[in-house]
Design a protein around this motif. Structure first.
Motif, mmCIF file in Angstrom:
data_model
loop_
_atom_site.group_PDB
_atom_site.id
_atom_site.type_symbol
_atom_site.label_atom_id
_atom_site.label_comp_id
_atom_site.label_asym_id
_atom_site.label_seq_id
_atom_site.Cartn_x
_atom_site.Cartn_y
_atom_site.Cartn_z
ATOM 1 N N ASP A 65 0.298 -1.071 -0.029
ATOM 2 C CA ASP A 65 -0.327 -0.036 -0.048
ATOM 3 C C ASP A 65 0.920 0.873 0.321
ATOM 4 O OD1 ASP A 65 1.331 -0.576 2.439
ATOM 5 O OD2 ASP A 65 -0.510 -0.341 3.094
ATOM 6 N N TRP A 66 2.474 1.342 0.638
ATOM 7 C CA TRP A 66 3.130 2.013 0.045
ATOM 8 C C TRP A 66 3.470 2.176 -0.897
ATOM 9 C CZ3 TRP A 66 8.281 2.448 -0.578
ATOM 10 C CH2 TRP A 66 8.203 0.963 -0.722
ATOM 11 N N ASN A 84 1.191 5.858 -10.784
ATOM 12 C CA ASN A 84 0.512 6.921 -11.325
ATOM 13 C C ASN A 84 1.376 7.219 -12.374
ATOM 14 O OD1 ASN A 84 0.873 9.575 -11.096
ATOM 15 N ND2 ASN A 84 0.445 10.098 -8.872
ATOM 16 N N ALA A 85 0.378 7.260 -13.265
ATOM 17 C CA ALA A 85 0.770 7.504 -14.686
ATOM 18 C C ALA A 85 1.200 8.675 -14.384
ATOM 19 C CB ALA A 85 -0.873 7.281 -15.633
ATOM 20 N N SER A 86 0.886 10.344 -13.781
ATOM 21 C CA SER A 86 1.521 10.872 -14.417
ATOM 22 C C SER A 86 2.717 11.604 -13.473
ATOM 23 C CB SER A 86 0.794 12.655 -13.245
ATOM 24 O OG SER A 86 1.069 12.363 -12.522
ATOM 25 N N PHE A 87 3.640 10.276 -12.882
ATOM 26 C CA PHE A 87 4.779 10.969 -11.854
ATOM 27 C C PHE A 87 5.856 10.209 -13.072
ATOM 28 C CE2 PHE A 87 3.696 10.339 -7.601
ATOM 29 C CZ PHE A 87 3.317 11.393 -7.962
ATOM 30 N N ASP A 115 10.228 10.339 -11.000
ATOM 31 C CA ASP A 115 9.583 10.966 -9.532
ATOM 32 C C ASP A 115 9.235 9.806 -9.078
ATOM 33 O OD1 ASP A 115 9.383 14.013 -10.642
ATOM 34 O OD2 ASP A 115 7.707 13.223 -12.082
ATOM 35 N N PRO A 164 0.767 2.811 -4.878
ATOM 36 C CA PRO A 164 0.559 4.214 -5.802
ATOM 37 C C PRO A 164 0.763 4.879 -6.400
ATOM 38 C CG PRO A 164 -0.292 3.983 -3.298
ATOM 39 C CD PRO A 164 0.488 3.176 -3.652
ATOM 40 N N ILE A 165 2.387 4.726 -5.633
ATOM 41 C CA ILE A 165 3.447 5.581 -6.555
ATOM 42 C C ILE A 165 3.709 5.000 -7.950
ATOM 43 C CG2 ILE A 165 6.103 6.147 -5.905
ATOM 44 C CD1 ILE A 165 5.323 6.284 -3.331
ATOM 45 N N SER A 191 12.016 8.923 -6.578
ATOM 46 C CA SER A 191 12.331 9.833 -5.111
ATOM 47 C C SER A 191 11.136 9.461 -4.126
ATOM 48 C CB SER A 191 12.215 11.296 -5.960
ATOM 49 O OG SER A 191 12.308 12.141 -5.253
ATOM 50 N N ALA A 192 10.064 9.674 -4.703
ATOM 51 C CA ALA A 192 9.118 9.377 -4.445
ATOM 52 C C ALA A 192 8.873 8.007 -3.496
ATOM 53 C CB ALA A 192 7.176 9.240 -4.473
ATOM 54 N N GLN A 213 9.300 7.656 1.163
ATOM 55 C CA GLN A 213 8.354 7.196 1.587
ATOM 56 C C GLN A 213 9.223 5.917 2.592
ATOM 57 O OE1 GLN A 213 5.214 8.917 1.689
ATOM 58 N NE2 GLN A 213 4.020 6.463 1.165
#
Lengths: 104, 205
Positions: free
Chosen positions: A73-74, A81-84, A88, A77-78, A91-92, A96
């Motif tokens: 779950d952590w 994420n199609a916008s990353f 990115d 989502p990253i 990095s995200a 985390q």
């Protein structure tokens, strides 16, 4: 020649993993570690990571959290994420992990 | 515990989302994901592999040649400035050349030197790898070439003050500072620079 380049890249990643996780991989046979590296390369590729430094981070996370970390779950989502872009996402993901006090 | 990566600051989910203009519900997520749990194993510091792609088994270094400047230089303008000043230094010393440029792992990332198998640019840390600068010449120089047709950088610096000054200037100017040194090659030299391992700034190989 192409296979040589890939083999060399996998060898470097295996070396990297041993330097990063000396205790964890102390009793891991070289051929087993290479299989892990090959599998991580494939999984990282399905998430869009093609650079060796990014695959190395993916390998770090696999060894730290297990081969299914990408479904957690952590992380999911990253990764989803199609916008990353991939930088990115890396990095995200590292953010985390470091939020928990672990330096990557 | 220090980082094994290049030291770029890590961004939180929110920071990345904000950077992307993806406020609040980033890409359909109602809220930020939870932090990662405690890991099974904690890594120790180690340098990461280079930021290159191995696609279809081929290491993709073409982007470095395509972008037109080697690793170690901040941009093409800085590289062009360095090469322009080298050209002036060679001309000042009366050394004729058919090509000048940079070769080696700052261009190919991975070392092609059989004695450095498995090595790559800055593997031992930032600023640890040299920038190998070359010129190709048929000129008669102050020092003799080796049997292999190479004018070694040390000889060039000793015999030609303008080249020595150029080496020193650019070794200090690059960030991080690193050894930058000019060597000469005969066109017939077996180890002369090639299109595969070089960025030629002026002339042709």
């Amino acid at each position: 020649m192409a296979q040589d380049a890939l083999r060399r890249a996998n060898d470097l990643l295996a070396e990297y993993a041993r330097r990063r996780f000396p205790s964890l991989l102390e009793n891991t046979a070289p051929e087993t570690l290479l299989k892990i590296v090959q599998e991580v390369r494939t999984r990282a590729g399905t998430n869009g990571f093609e650079r060796e430094d990014q695959i190395a981070t993916y390998l770090d996370l696999t060894l730290m959290y297990g081969s299914d970390f990408a479904e957690s779950d952590w992380a999911k989502p990253i990764l989803a994420n199609a916008s990353f872009v991939t930088d990115d996402k890396i990095s995200a993901l590292m953010g985390q992990v470091e939020a928990n006090g672990v330096k990557l | 515990m220090s980082s094994g990566d290049t030291g770029k600051p890590k961004l939180s989910w929110a920071q990345v989302a904000q950077k992307k203009g993806d406020t609040g519900a980033a890409a359909g997520q109602a809220s930020a994901p939870p932090p990662a749990p405690a890991p099974k194993a904690v890594p120790v510091p180690a340098p990461k592999p280079p930021a290159v792609a191995v696609s279809g088994g081929v290491v993709s270094c073409a982007n470095i040649q395509a972008r037109g400047y080697p690793l170690g230089f901040k941009d093409k303008a800085e590289f062009d400035q360095a090469m322009g000043e080298l050209k002036s230094a060679l001309e000042q010393e009366g050394v004729k050349f058919s090509a000048i440029g940079v070769r080696g792992s700052s261009v190919t990332v991975n070392s092609n030197n059989p004695k450095k198998k498995g090595s790559y640019f800055d593997k031992r840390g930032k600023g640890k790898s040299d920038i190998d600068v070359f010129f190709v010449t048929t000129d008669r120089l102050k020092s003799a070439p080796s049997k292999k047709g190479i004018f070694y950088d040390k000889d060039m610096a000793e015999q030609y003050p303008a080249i020595s000054a150029w080496n020193q200037k650019w070794s200090a100017k690059l960030k991080p500072a690193r050894k930058v040194a000019v060597a000469g090659f005969r066109p017939f030299a077996a180890m002369k620079p090639s299109a595969a391992d070089s960025i030629v700034s002026s002339g042709a190989l």
